[in-house]
Design a protein around this motif. Structure first.
Motif, PDB file in Angstrom:
ATOM      1  N   PHE A  33     -24.434  30.720  80.566  1.00  0.00           N
ATOM      2  CA  PHE A  33     -24.125  31.827  81.950  1.00  0.00           C
ATOM      3  C   PHE A  33     -23.574  30.834  83.095  1.00  0.00           C
ATOM      4  O   PHE A  33     -23.443  31.179  83.882  1.00  0.00           O
ATOM      5  CB  PHE A  33     -25.231  32.514  82.416  1.00  0.00           C
ATOM      6  CG  PHE A  33     -25.568  33.726  81.480  1.00  0.00           C
ATOM      7  CD1 PHE A  33     -24.944  34.636  81.110  1.00  0.00           C
ATOM      8  CD2 PHE A  33     -26.934  33.473  80.702  1.00  0.00           C
ATOM      9  CE1 PHE A  33     -25.119  35.634  80.234  1.00  0.00           C
ATOM     10  CE2 PHE A  33     -27.157  34.567  80.018  1.00  0.00           C
ATOM     11  CZ  PHE A  33     -26.418  35.607  79.464  1.00  0.00           C
ATOM     12  N   GLY A  45     -17.493  37.922  76.953  1.00  0.00           N
ATOM     13  CA  GLY A  45     -17.527  39.227  76.763  1.00  0.00           C
ATOM     14  C   GLY A  45     -18.974  39.547  76.359  1.00  0.00           C
ATOM     15  O   GLY A  45     -20.112  38.491  76.345  1.00  0.00           O
ATOM     16  N   MET A  46     -19.306  40.732  76.550  1.00  0.00           N
ATOM     17  CA  MET A  46     -20.638  41.347  76.544  1.00  0.00           C
ATOM     18  C   MET A  46     -21.312  40.865  74.806  1.00  0.00           C
ATOM     19  O   MET A  46     -22.197  40.464  74.665  1.00  0.00           O
ATOM     20  CB  MET A  46     -20.934  42.621  76.398  1.00  0.00           C
ATOM     21  CG  MET A  46     -22.255  43.281  76.442  1.00  0.00           C
ATOM     22  SD  MET A  46     -23.078  42.711  77.766  1.00  0.00           S
ATOM     23  CE  MET A  46     -24.861  43.119  77.064  1.00  0.00           C
ATOM     24  N   ALA A  47     -20.183  41.011  74.008  1.00  0.00           N
ATOM     25  CA  ALA A  47     -20.693  40.677  72.597  1.00  0.00           C
ATOM     26  C   ALA A  47     -19.419  40.959  71.783  1.00  0.00           C
ATOM     27  O   ALA A  47     -18.283  41.229  72.406  1.00  0.00           O
ATOM     28  CB  ALA A  47     -21.380  41.672  71.992  1.00  0.00           C
ATOM     29  N   SER A  51     -15.045  37.713  72.596  1.00  0.00           N
ATOM     30  CA  SER A  51     -15.540  36.827  73.640  1.00  0.00           C
ATOM     31  C   SER A  51     -14.778  35.132  73.556  1.00  0.00           C
ATOM     32  O   SER A  51     -14.942  34.884  72.376  1.00  0.00           O
ATOM     33  CB  SER A  51     -16.967  36.641  73.602  1.00  0.00           C
ATOM     34  OG  SER A  51     -17.409  35.906  74.536  1.00  0.00           O
ATOM     35  N   SER A  62     -21.410  34.844  73.962  1.00  0.00           N
ATOM     36  CA  SER A  62     -21.062  36.104  74.761  1.00  0.00           C
ATOM     37  C   SER A  62     -22.331  36.157  75.367  1.00  0.00           C
ATOM     38  O   SER A  62     -23.569  35.333  75.334  1.00  0.00           O
ATOM     39  CB  SER A  62     -21.036  37.095  73.664  1.00  0.00           C
ATOM     40  OG  SER A  62     -22.059  37.373  72.816  1.00  0.00           O
ATOM     41  N   VAL A  63     -22.277  37.384  76.234  1.00  0.00           N
ATOM     42  CA  VAL A  63     -23.777  37.620  76.925  1.00  0.00           C
ATOM     43  C   VAL A  63     -24.831  37.775  75.974  1.00  0.00           C
ATOM     44  O   VAL A  63     -25.898  37.492  76.159  1.00  0.00           O
ATOM     45  CB  VAL A  63     -23.481  38.805  77.805  1.00  0.00           C
ATOM     46  CG1 VAL A  63     -24.782  39.443  78.461  1.00  0.00           C
ATOM     47  CG2 VAL A  63     -22.465  38.663  78.879  1.00  0.00           C
ATOM     48  N   LEU A  64     -24.346  38.742  74.895  1.00  0.00           N
ATOM     49  CA  LEU A  64     -25.529  38.713  73.748  1.00  0.00           C
ATOM     50  C   LEU A  64     -26.168  37.405  73.289  1.00  0.00           C
ATOM     51  O   LEU A  64     -27.234  37.466  73.074  1.00  0.00           O
ATOM     52  CB  LEU A  64     -24.877  39.728  72.661  1.00  0.00           C
ATOM     53  CG  LEU A  64     -25.976  39.812  71.722  1.00  0.00           C
ATOM     54  CD1 LEU A  64     -27.183  40.752  72.067  1.00  0.00           C
ATOM     55  CD2 LEU A  64     -24.965  40.758  70.453  1.00  0.00           C
TER      56      LEU A  64
END
Length: 154
Positions: A33, A45-47, A51, A62-64
């Motif tokens: 992060f 990207g989120m997932a 990403s 990714s965030v996930l």
């Protein structure tokens, strides 16, 4: 199974290994992060395979993916409390990483099946992590089990 010294509150090598592995996963989750450590941070990207963020410029995240690392790291720190839990964390966590390695080899990395996501570098890191964690679980859980050698006086 490995033992601890309850009088000194010492942890076994197995427990320390689970702590270190957990701490590394926690650190990796945090670093995912941080712009600069994660290149293309604006494309995080989120997932999913779209990403374009790369941890250390190499590993697709990714965030996930980062959240999974954070949770896996926290689990390692929590499960390091007892030798049995530490062994389970390392053994089953290693097996999970070997399954992820196989999954990453089987799927097309440019499709929605790559939902976490991973790239080729991630796949081979998953292999090394899986083998390393399983090896730590099996080798370090043997400490304290070996019976001392005795000499016979024939």
């Amino acid at each position: 199974m490995a033992t601890t010294n309850p009088a000194a509150g010492a942890r076994s090598r197995l427990q320390r290994a689970a702590q270190v592995v957990g701490a590394v996963f926690l650190l990796v989750g945090i670093l995912g992060f941080i712009p600069g450590i994660t290149s293309n941070f604006g494309a995080l990207g989120m997932a999913g395979h779209t990403s374009e963020a790369l941890l250390l410029g190499v590993f697709q995240v990714s965030v996930l993916h980062n959240i999974v690392h954070l949770l896996f790291g926290a689990a390692g720190l929590l499960l390091a409390r007892t030798p049995g839990q530490a062994k389970s964390y390392l053994l089953y966590g290693g097996i999970i990483y070997l399954v992820l390695w196989l999954y990453g080899l089987i799927i097309n990395l440019n499709t929605p099946a790559n939902f976490v996501p991973f790239n080729t570098a991630d796949n081979w890191l998953h292999f090394l992590l899986g083998v390393g964690m399983v090896a730590l679980a099996l080798l370090l859980s043997r400490e304290g089990v070996r019976a001392p050698r005795t000499r016979t006086g024939h």
